[in-house]
Design an enzyme around this catalytic site. Structure first.
Site, short mmCIF file in Angstrom:
data_model
loop_
_atom_site.label_atom_id
_atom_site.label_comp_id
_atom_site.label_asym_id
_atom_site.label_seq_id
_atom_site.Cartn_x
_atom_site.Cartn_y
_atom_site.Cartn_z
N ASP A 94 153.05 11.86 60.33
CA ASP A 94 153.63 11.55 61.64
C ASP A 94 154.16 12.86 62.24
O ASP A 94 154.10 13.92 61.62
CB ASP A 94 154.71 10.48 61.52
CG ASP A 94 155.88 10.92 60.66
OD1 ASP A 94 155.93 12.09 60.24
OD2 ASP A 94 156.76 10.08 60.39
N ASP A 279 150.26 1.37 59.54
CA ASP A 279 151.11 1.84 58.45
C ASP A 279 152.45 1.15 58.59
O ASP A 279 152.83 0.73 59.69
CB ASP A 279 151.35 3.35 58.54
CG ASP A 279 152.41 3.69 59.56
OD1 ASP A 279 152.10 3.65 60.77
OD2 ASP A 279 153.58 3.95 59.17
N CYS A 317 146.67 -13.26 42.71
CA CYS A 317 146.59 -11.80 42.82
C CYS A 317 146.01 -11.20 41.55
O CYS A 317 146.35 -11.61 40.45
CB CYS A 317 147.99 -11.24 43.09
SG CYS A 317 148.04 -9.44 43.22
N CYS A 319 146.30 -7.94 40.78
CA CYS A 319 146.91 -6.63 40.53
C CYS A 319 147.45 -6.55 39.10
O CYS A 319 147.65 -7.57 38.45
CB CYS A 319 148.01 -6.34 41.55
SG CYS A 319 149.65 -6.93 41.09
N CYS A 322 150.60 -8.79 38.39
CA CYS A 322 150.37 -10.23 38.28
C CYS A 322 149.53 -10.58 37.06
O CYS A 322 149.62 -11.69 36.54
CB CYS A 322 149.71 -10.75 39.55
SG CYS A 322 150.85 -10.68 40.97
N HIS A 348 152.82 -4.16 43.14
CA HIS A 348 152.31 -5.45 43.61
C HIS A 348 152.23 -5.53 45.14
O HIS A 348 151.22 -5.95 45.69
CB HIS A 348 153.15 -6.62 43.11
CG HIS A 348 152.79 -7.88 43.84
ND1 HIS A 348 151.67 -8.62 43.54
CD2 HIS A 348 153.34 -8.48 44.94
CE1 HIS A 348 151.55 -9.62 44.40
NE2 HIS A 348 152.55 -9.56 45.26
#
Lengths: 371, 371
Positions: A94, A279, A317, A319, A322, A348
């Site tokens: 940014d 974002d 999920c 991931c 999980c 997560h």
């Protein structure tokens, strides 16, 4: 430089959004994309290889924070931000404007730029469009952002008008300085490419000012455009309206980035409206406070009702969190203030956000193009 | 139960230490072993799969901390500590004694046990040998430790004598209660094995009391023995002397564990004296403060001299941190108080400790047995 430093290919496009590939000096990004925020050269609590495992292709760095600590000149000497933090994929920075304008009590705006005091030690600093470009070039981001004034909300028309004019003058100064110096980025010789600068549409909550801002920016010809000044406290319908009104004013063949959004349902909604990049600190910041996003909605893992819940955080999920840990364990880590809580919760939440965008892309890939 | 719950095989033994395999209900541990400390069901800041990647085979849990939060009964209902924290490998729990005796102002010792106040909320609690066993059995550790009084340093002979007698009576009570209830551990039916209880040699810094303690414990016949009450402030030569004097008093065919040590050179030294197991918070706690162990010695990564050091933390280390990140980046993470600092520093320090022990085992494997 002989090679183009940004190539945006649209693979599907229709009424339900568009899917594309954004090729940057540090690799390809599949769009629509959600970009995790790595404020001070780290997506808080996550080792870089976790981000790679989640298939994050681009992350953000914050110019203001990196300028103060460790300093952009140090990072330049270390070979740029990619090398410094060992992140070989794409980076967007940014302009520093958003953070500087958040320092309400500590800043003074003039035509030239903004004088402000560091939140770390109170020391005095000055950011101009030119200085923001110098910092971002030293960091060596793939995509730098024009230095803009971030308008407070609410702001009346006169205030919005004046701010917009300043932001447009700053955009022109940003571009002129960036084009003159982009060849100084740390990896330019190695990659034979240069960083890219995106313009930022402002104009507060006024449709005509947003239109004017977009038109003036398009005239300056940036390789991509952001819609800024949203998610600053306005009602969500208004955010949506501004995005819907502004998108058609931006060149269809260039990437369109909405800054600082949002909740999972918001990023899906905006992606389906044709936004290519987003974002937000939400998934990472919320994670550290125990607010977790799942296919069944949000939950506060600190809640007592999870104390003996042996199920996964999100049964749908895939991931690593999980797949391995229970809600009871995650709840305990928060209750005991274990540092592992931030690691697993962040992992997560980012997995959930990135998976959410992947699903949108898959939908778009399968969709029949509108006529 | 038909199956033996602890099997210790010595593969090499000589004047320079011994190498073996300790088989526990939750897997094999190659000895000499260093055991990372996972105080509150987490080796602070490290996801469990990192510990697996480092090939840690056994970690510690702290009975006192787990009893207070989340509570041993909750952990029992969750299937025991292994399942609760998703750590399928071996676990050792301390007795809670060390922590309870650290609460100087908040405890009262009687023959029956220790009354103390929680460091978390000041609530009153009571630990007896029987209660410590109940908690450890509920947690379901592979190796539980007898409840002992941890003698302060320095302590005179009379004080050490009285404390030793109490600890021996508590050891007998620990064993009786443990043997009567070990079948209640959460995984006993599933694995058809039971937890194991180790005795702890005390006796302060007095050789004859240490001898008496060892002899009385051996008479009680534990499957393994620890040397406790060391690393409490005494000079290092004294630690070494006590260990050297005590080891020969313990059965050669059973594992010997020195609690709460030490620096890398200490764990090498003790392993080469014939110690099989060690644990210490040092690598993990020091990591969080930026004190890192390398093949070139200790370094404080916060030091300014690392600000632009592009080299790896330890050029000889093959851990994921040394393979990817620079000293400059690790220094920045500490300076910016990034949570990733704790993750990466801990990962490296434990990798260094575990690699150090692996090297000792390799040396022992190649060594000619002494005659």
């Amino acid at each position: 430089m002989n090679r183009v430093s940004l190539h945006f290919e649209i693979l599907n496009s229709g009424a339900a959004g568009r899917r594309g590939t954004l090729t940057l000096p540090h690799g390809q990004v599949e769009t629509p994309a959600f970009m995790p925020v790595g404020t001070a050269a780290s997506v808080k609590a996550l080792p870089q290889h976790f981000l790679e495992e989640l298939d994050a292709r681009i992350i953000l760095g914050n110019t203001y924070h990196l300028y103060l600590r460790p300093g952009h000149e140090l990072i330049r000497r270390m070979g740029g931000l990619h090398r410094f933090m060992s992140w070989p994929r794409a980076l967007l920075t940014d302009s520093g404007g958003f953070q500087v304008f958040s320092l309400n009590e500590l800043r003074k705006v003039t035509e030239e730029g903004v004088r402000f005091r560091s939140h770390l030690d109170g020391s005095s600093h000055f950011f101009s469009p030119e200085h923001s470009m110098d910092v971002q070039i030293a960091l060596g981001s793939d995509i730098a952002m024009a230095f803009d004034e971030c308008l407070e909300y609410p702001a009346d028309r006169e205030r919005a008008r004046k701010s917009l004019d300043l932001t447009m003058r700053w955009a022109a100064r940003s571009k002129a300085h960036f084009d003159a110096h982009k060849h100084e980025a740390p990896w330019v010789d190695e990659l034979e490419q240069t960083p890219n600068l995106f313009g930022i549409v402002q104009g507060g909550m006024f449709a005509d000012l947003r239109r004017e801002s977009a038109e003036r920016l398009v005239e300056m010809d940036f390789p991509g455009y952001a819609i800024g000044g949203l998610s600053v406290g306005e009602p969500r319908e208004l955010t949506r309206e501004i995005i819907a009104d502004t998108l058609p004013l931006l060149p269809a063949d260039k990437p369109r980035y909405v800054m600082g959004v949002g909740y999972p349902d918001e990023i899906v909604e905006y992606a389906k409206m044709g936004v290519d990049m987003m974002d937000c600190v939400l998934p990472t910041r919320a994670a550290r406070h125990g607010l977790l996003f799942t296919s069944e909605g949000r939950l506060n893992i600190k809640n007592r009702r999870f104390a003996e819940d042996q199920g996964p955080l999100d049964p749908e999920c895939s991931c690593p969190v999980c797949q391995r840990y229970s809600r009871a364990y995650l709840r305990h880590l928060m209750a005991a203030q274990e540092p592992l809580a931030a690691v697993l919760n962040t992992l997560h939440n980012l997995a959930f956000y990135l998976m959410t965008m992947r699903r949108v892309r898959e939908e778009l890939a399968g969709s029949v193009p509108s006529i």
